[in-house]
Enzyme design. Structure first.
Site, PDB file in Angstrom:
ATOM      1  N   GLY A   1       0.948  -1.203  -0.014  1.00  0.00           N
ATOM      2  CA  GLY A   1      -0.068   0.181  -0.080  1.00  0.00           C
ATOM      3  C   GLY A   1       0.913   1.303  -0.147  1.00  0.00           C
ATOM      4  O   GLY A   1       0.456   2.435  -0.226  1.00  0.00           O
TER       5      GLY A   1
ATOM      6  N   ALA B   1      10.479  -0.696   8.105  1.00  0.00           N
ATOM      7  CA  ALA B   1      11.466   0.356   8.487  1.00  0.00           C
ATOM      8  C   ALA B   1      11.653   1.716   7.549  1.00  0.00           C
ATOM      9  O   ALA B   1      12.568   2.472   7.685  1.00  0.00           O
ATOM     10  CB  ALA B   1      12.834  -0.154   8.561  1.00  0.00           C
TER      11      ALA B   1
ATOM     12  N   GLY C   1       3.159   2.169  -2.063  1.00  0.00           N
ATOM     13  CA  GLY C   1       3.362   2.703  -3.633  1.00  0.00           C
ATOM     14  C   GLY C   1       4.764   2.096  -4.070  1.00  0.00           C
ATOM     15  O   GLY C   1       5.295   2.933  -5.005  1.00  0.00           O
TER      16      GLY C   1
ATOM     17  N   GLY D   1       7.512   6.583   4.861  1.00  0.00           N
ATOM     18  CA  GLY D   1       6.271   5.721   5.035  1.00  0.00           C
ATOM     19  C   GLY D   1       5.795   5.696   6.350  1.00  0.00           C
ATOM     20  O   GLY D   1       4.440   5.525   6.447  1.00  0.00           O
ATOM     21  N   GLU D   2       6.446   5.630   7.533  1.00  0.00           N
ATOM     22  CA  GLU D   2       5.912   5.628   8.869  1.00  0.00           C
ATOM     23  C   GLU D   2       5.927   6.798   9.478  1.00  0.00           C
ATOM     24  O   GLU D   2       5.027   7.084  10.609  1.00  0.00           O
ATOM     25  CB  GLU D   2       6.760   4.709   9.551  1.00  0.00           C
ATOM     26  CG  GLU D   2       7.229   3.263   9.040  1.00  0.00           C
ATOM     27  CD  GLU D   2       8.562   2.565  10.003  1.00  0.00           C
ATOM     28  OE1 GLU D   2       7.895   2.006  10.897  1.00  0.00           O
ATOM     29  OE2 GLU D   2       9.504   3.020   9.539  1.00  0.00           O
TER      30      GLU D   2
END
Length: 840
Positions: A510, A551, A512, A759-760
């Site tokens: 998800g 990560a 990308g 991402g996180e």
């Protein structure tokens, strides 16, 4: 804010051969490459797969948090027509574990958490399997569970794992403490903390807490396994990391790696919950017992909450010494991570939280003691942010309270203490101008919400509603938490029409990655994006190795591997073209059409002619299929010293900040989040739409953890809210009217085209920004999340002026007995400093 593009490759030729120049792809907004496949329903997930003769599995879960298993009677289940295999723990002589090998596939002798699997069935249908599970009778001796990590930490606490000293573990990174409930302790030491406190004019100490949280991906965990003759095992799984599943499975089952194949099709979200190994070993054992028939097990939503792992809970104590000018002189940080029943990723979360504990602040003198503690609750694992969501709640609320205690605007307080070039991190890393710009992120987030003032519209809103508007900011940072030898590879294969296929093992969950890596490959090859395809299915037999999809390291590591694979393919193409064109490879250039002589652009050869080997008119062939291979490994990382925590654990840091606007009813505590904004230093934006999607999705997920999510247990350790009925997540109606994100671009010197991961990060500091905004609006001091309306009301009832925070604590002493929400503040030099009015 800088925009360093010095790491980019040379500009493309102005007139590259016979075709028109291909526009850049990196930095351009392209739709996700799998959009049509997913929107039409053509995308296949593990749960969609149907294999000949496939059986269906269900598990028997423990209703107790801690109990001895006195006996299991499976005879009625085995006699049920349609049942092909029934398993109990004593049939399985295997243990599994990521960093500490501490978990049985099925509970054996004891159960350690509510919902743990004690038996399993494979049958002709899900319905038959469920009926068989109900027929299994288990006799328990119920024991008193250890539920509070602070109780479990005590030296005389009952042991969740009496055998801890006999478990295998990764000795270079982790330090389990046999004879205790401590699975790992992470120490960080910098400077002289006692001297730092002695130099402080103020000492502020407080405790912050948050509960366990479920990942709730749209697709629940699902695995299909077929254990064939000759111990040939094929696993289809919704896993984030196929090579991790294969490696851990083979270690547990004592099988060679080349006998186990792991296939991962489309995955419907993971957020860290699918990063390790979970259902696969159990399903494999059922398949073997069922004579090699494939077996499928898909968790129900309720099983996601109790059978499968969650995010660890945290109790965080922070003691800070500060001067009246806002300079932090010392900070003592103690984290108590509630790992639940098994170590899984929780020990590495503890490790990562230790070296990141200070946030993006410069602390000249600091200590961290972070503990992973076993309890009788569902076990903790990786979760988006990898511990940073949890500890930044405490850290950024603490920074707010420190600023208030010394009477300084909290934005200015943060500015004065942020990392800058020349700063030294907790582990000894020197920050440079290439590391990123936390100040630019903070300023962007603050500006976006008009921090420090009310707009005319906001003032009118206050007048009209009687509610008070508050604005809060919070910083964040995170680096990939991974082994020092983390590596990945990429393979680029050219088809006979000149298009290419990229094979990687980084899983699309998800975020990308398929789109971003296709753009990177297209940019490096100078091809239009439609000529690049990233294979969807990940397959350990066919794809090159990748450590894990965790990560926020995927773009940097896999992006670099993709660039190197493209370079390798181009090198091969140039070598063949040089023979065809009778030219030195140094005199060649290329475009989307082919390779040509730089100073004779009409003298060239096309990519289709080179793709699978060039054929001369007389039939001779040279070259061969163009297949580029790129390998990349994290550079310079080291283990941390176990006593001091010194070393280089971080490949790169992504900095960011959030700004939040709330309105609060000062009488009832009811509040709404009116606006949320964020800014992150992403190095260089590869795809603006993907970055925005990550940011908005992360902020909405952050709202959930801030406002409504969290496990609730009774005194026997039973989970009381194992479903969406009582464990809510945000819906579209919960999204603020204004949600924004911005990208700061300080190029990562070793990143692909200067990029770094994000991402996180978008969910990390949403919660403290909301808490800070509520405090600015009303003075309510919140120390626990999630933040519900009643929590704000209670905080308003117990709110004391800052003057009452001053204690008689002796100079230099450390309060270690703080109950949640209590604050110790000590002023070193009279007179008492008056707090400034609450900033709104």
């Amino acid at each position: 804010m800088s925009d360093d593009t010095s790491v980019l490759p040379p500009e493309k030729s102005e007139a590259p051969g016979p075709g028109a120049p291909v526009p850049p792809t990196v930095g351009v907004d392209h739709p996700r490459v799998e959009t049509t496949e997913k929107l039409t329903g053509d995308a296949l997930y593990t749960g969609d797969l149907q294999l000949p003769g496939m059986l269906h599995a269900k598990v028997k879960q423990s209703p107790h948090a801690r109990a001895r298993i006195l006996g299991i009677d499976t005879r009625r289940a085995e006699a049920l027509p349609g049942v092909h295999a029934v398993l109990t723990g004593h049939e399985l002589d295997y243990k599994i574990g990521l960093y500490i090998v501490d978990k049985d596939i099925l509970a054996k002798d004891v159960v350690r958490h509510f919902g743990e699997a004690v038996a399993a069935v494979a049958a002709e249908s899900v319905e038959i399997a469920a009926e068989a599970v109900e027929l299994i009778e288990v006799e328990y001796e119920v024991l008193t569970p250890v539920l509070d990590p602070m109780v479990a930490f005590e030296p005389d606490a009952p042991l969740v794992h009496p055998e801890l000293g006999s478990y295998s573990y990764v000795e270079a990174a982790f330090s389990p403490q046999p004879g205790t409930n401590v699975a790992h302790v992470q120490k960080i030491r910098k400077g002289d903390v006692e001297q730092g406190f002695a130099e402080a004019e103020w000492v502020i100490e407080r405790e912050y807490t948050n509960p366990s949280v479920q990942h709730v991906p749209l697709e629940t965990h699902v695995a299909i396994v077929q254990w064939k003759a000759g111990d040939q095992v094929t696993i289809w799984s919704s896993a984030q990391s196929p090579f991790t599943v294969r490696n851990l499975f083979c270690t547990a089952m004592r099988l060679p790696l080349n006998q186990v194949r792991v296939i991962v099709p489309h995955v419907g979200g993971g957020f860290g919950g699918k990063a390790g190994i979970h259902l696969e070993p159990l399903v494999a054992c059922l398949s073997r017992k069922a004579g090699g028939r494939p077996v499928r097990l898909q968790a129900t939503r309720e099983e996601e909450f109790s059978l499968l792992p969650c995010r660890s809970a945290l109790t965080y104590r922070i003691k800070t010494g500060v001067r009246s000018d806002g300079t932090i002189t010392a900070q003592q940080m103690t984290m108590f991570w509630d790992a639940g029943a098994y170590a899984d990723y929780a020990v590495n979360v503890t490790r990562a939280s230790g070296f990141s504990a200070s946030g993006p602040y410069e602390l000249p003198n600091a200590t961290v003691d972070a503990y992973t503690i076993y309890t009788n609750k569902p076990y903790g694992t990786a979760y988006r942010g990898f511990g940073h969501v949890e500890f930044f709640w405490g850290l950024e609320r603490h920074m707010e309270l420190v600023a208030q205690a010394i009477g300084m605007d909290s934005l200015e307080f943060r500015r004065r203490n942020l990392l800058k070039p020349g700063s030294v991190t907790m582990t000894g890393e020197v920050i440079t101008a290439d590391t990123g710009d936390p100040l630019a992120c903070l300023e962007a987030a603050a500006t976006s919400i008009d921090y420090g003032r009310l707009t005319p519209e906001e003032a009118e809103h206050e007048r009209r509603t009687g509610r008070r508007i508050g604005k809060g900011v919070a910083t964040l940072h995170k680096a990939p938490a991974m082994p020092s030898f983390t590596a990945t590879a990429a393979v680029v294969k050219m088809n006979s029409d000149g298009s290419v296929v990229l094979n990687i093992a980084l899983t699309e969950i998800g975020q990308g990655c398929n789109t971003a890596l296709a753009q990177i490959a297209a940019e490096r090859l100078r091809f239009p994006l439609h000529r690049v395809r990233v294979a969807v299915e990940r397959d350990t037999d066919k794809d090159p190795y990748d450590w894990q999809t965790v990560a926020s390291k995927g773009l940097l590591l896999s992006g670099n591997a993709t660039i190197l694979a493209c370079d390798n393919l181009l090198e091969q193409g140039y070598a063949t073209a040089a023979q065809v064109l009778r030219a030195n490879p140094a005199d060649l250039d290329h475009d989307a059409d082919g390779v040509f002589v730089r100073h004779h652009r009409d003298h060239g050869v096309t990519w289709p002619e080179l793709s699978i080997g060039y054929a001369f008119p007389n039939g001779n062939g040279i070259g061969g299929p163009l297949v580029g291979v790129g390998r990349y490994i994290a550079q310079g990382l080291t283990h941390l010293d176990k006593e001091t925590g010194q070393g280089l654990p971080a490949l790169d840091w992504t900095y960011g900040a959030h700004g939040v606007v709330v309105d609060v009813d000062p009488d009832t505590g009811e509040f709404d989040v009116l606006a949320i904004s964020s800014a992150y230093d992403v190095g260089r934006v590869v795809n603006p739409g993907l970055v925005r999607g990550q940011c908005i999705g992360g902020m909405v997920q952050g709202l959930g953890t801030a406002l409504c999510e969290g496990y609730i247990y009774d005194q026997q350790g039973r989970l009381l809210n194992p479903s969406f009925t009582d464990n809510k997540i945000p819906t579209s109606r919960d999204i603020p009217a204004r949600i924004e994100s911005a990208a700061v671009q300080t190029a990562q010197i070793d990143g692909p085209f200067g990029a770094r991961g994000v991402g996180e990060h978008p969910m990390i500091s949403v919660a403290p920004a909301i808490g800070n905004a509520i405090q600015h609006a009303t003075g309510a001091e919140l120390m626990h999340m999630p933040i519900r309306h009643e929590d704000v009301w209670r905080a308003l009832q117990s709110h004391e002026p800052i003057d009452n925070w001053i204690t008689e604590t002796p100079v230099g002493s450390c309060r270690s007995d703080l109950p949640g929400g209590n604050l110790a503040v000590e002023e070193r030099t009279p007179p008492l400093r008056q707090a400034q009015p609450v900033l709104r």
